[in-house]
Write an enzyme that holds these catalytic residues in place. Sequence first.
Site, short mmCIF file in Angstrom:
data_model
loop_
_atom_site.label_atom_id
_atom_site.label_comp_id
_atom_site.label_asym_id
_atom_site.label_seq_id
_atom_site.Cartn_x
_atom_site.Cartn_y
_atom_site.Cartn_z
N HIS A 52 0.84 -1.21 0.00
CA HIS A 52 0.00 0.00 0.00
C HIS A 52 0.87 1.25 0.00
CE1 HIS A 52 -3.26 -2.72 0.88
NE2 HIS A 52 -2.65 -3.14 1.96
N HIS A 89 5.38 6.75 7.08
CA HIS A 89 5.12 6.36 5.69
C HIS A 89 4.63 7.59 4.95
CE1 HIS A 89 1.23 5.95 7.76
NE2 HIS A 89 0.75 6.45 6.64
N HIS A 94 2.07 9.09 1.53
CA HIS A 94 1.05 8.91 0.50
C HIS A 94 1.43 9.87 -0.62
CE1 HIS A 94 -1.59 6.70 3.33
NE2 HIS A 94 -1.02 7.49 4.22
N GLU A 136 -3.27 13.55 1.44
CA GLU A 136 -4.58 13.09 1.92
C GLU A 136 -5.34 14.27 2.49
OE1 GLU A 136 -4.54 8.57 2.41
OE2 GLU A 136 -3.67 9.39 4.25
N HIS A 188 3.33 10.80 7.09
CA HIS A 188 2.65 10.50 8.35
C HIS A 188 3.62 9.83 9.32
CE1 HIS A 188 -1.52 10.38 6.20
NE2 HIS A 188 -1.11 11.61 6.48
N THR A 245 -6.21 6.50 8.00
CA THR A 245 -6.69 6.79 6.64
C THR A 245 -6.65 5.55 5.75
OG1 THR A 245 -4.53 7.47 5.78
CG2 THR A 245 -5.90 9.18 6.83
#
Length: 260
Positions: A64, A94, A96, A106, A119, A198
């Site tokens: 992911h 991590h 996104h 996000e 994050h 999330t």
Amino acid sequence: MSHHWGYGKHNGPEHWHKDFPIAKGERQSPVDIDTHTAKYDPSLKPLSVSYDQATSLRILNNGHAFNVEFDDSQDKAVLKGGPLDGTYRLIQFHFHWGSLDGQGSEHTVDKKKYAAELHLVHWNTKYGDFGKAVQQPDGLAVLGIFLKVGSAKPGLQKVVDVLDSIKTKGKSADFTNFDPRGLLPESLDYWTYPGSLTTPPLLECVTWIVLKEPISVSSEQVLKFRKLNFNGEGEPEELMVDNWRPAQPLKNRQIKASFK
């Protein structure tokens, strides 16, 4: 839902509620931060980020995103102050990111999307371990930092350079002596609100602390993120891009600002 959750047409965020009904809950994340509605709260304390003794261990492609994991068996890297009561221990960070520079974050700010979002995930030490903490409304504190494309972030390069070795799902590599202080902006001014993970299981256990000041990364650095794969080795290649959940309804929540 096809197979397992992800970010594709058939298993992406709009499908998650079928397996995780809390996806339509009262304190879901991310949200849009409307800077005109967010209220300055003079009672909010300054953030205390103590990462000098952080002990990174490993970097993992989980299909992911990729996680940089830390030794959280002692109070080595902790977050305190701000809206928080007590001590929160860093367990992993991590990112996104998008397929293009104009999307990837996000959280959004007045509907503006950044190229990526970092994050840093911390758990409340009063609950003893991460697994117990996620069951509590004040179990986690996640520090969110926006990434914009501009000049390179030297503190990110060590991460970028190891990504080749964890290209596919399930791959990991030793990743020691990484200093997460190199990922922070100058200012620790922040917005805060109660929210959720999330990604599934989307548990409503997070005090979100989103920094106002983005960090700058180079286009070359973010391009390396986009070369990762969602798939496992030997499977058809699906580039790991657009692994972000869109903004969710704020519902009955107030976003507070630490700054005027």
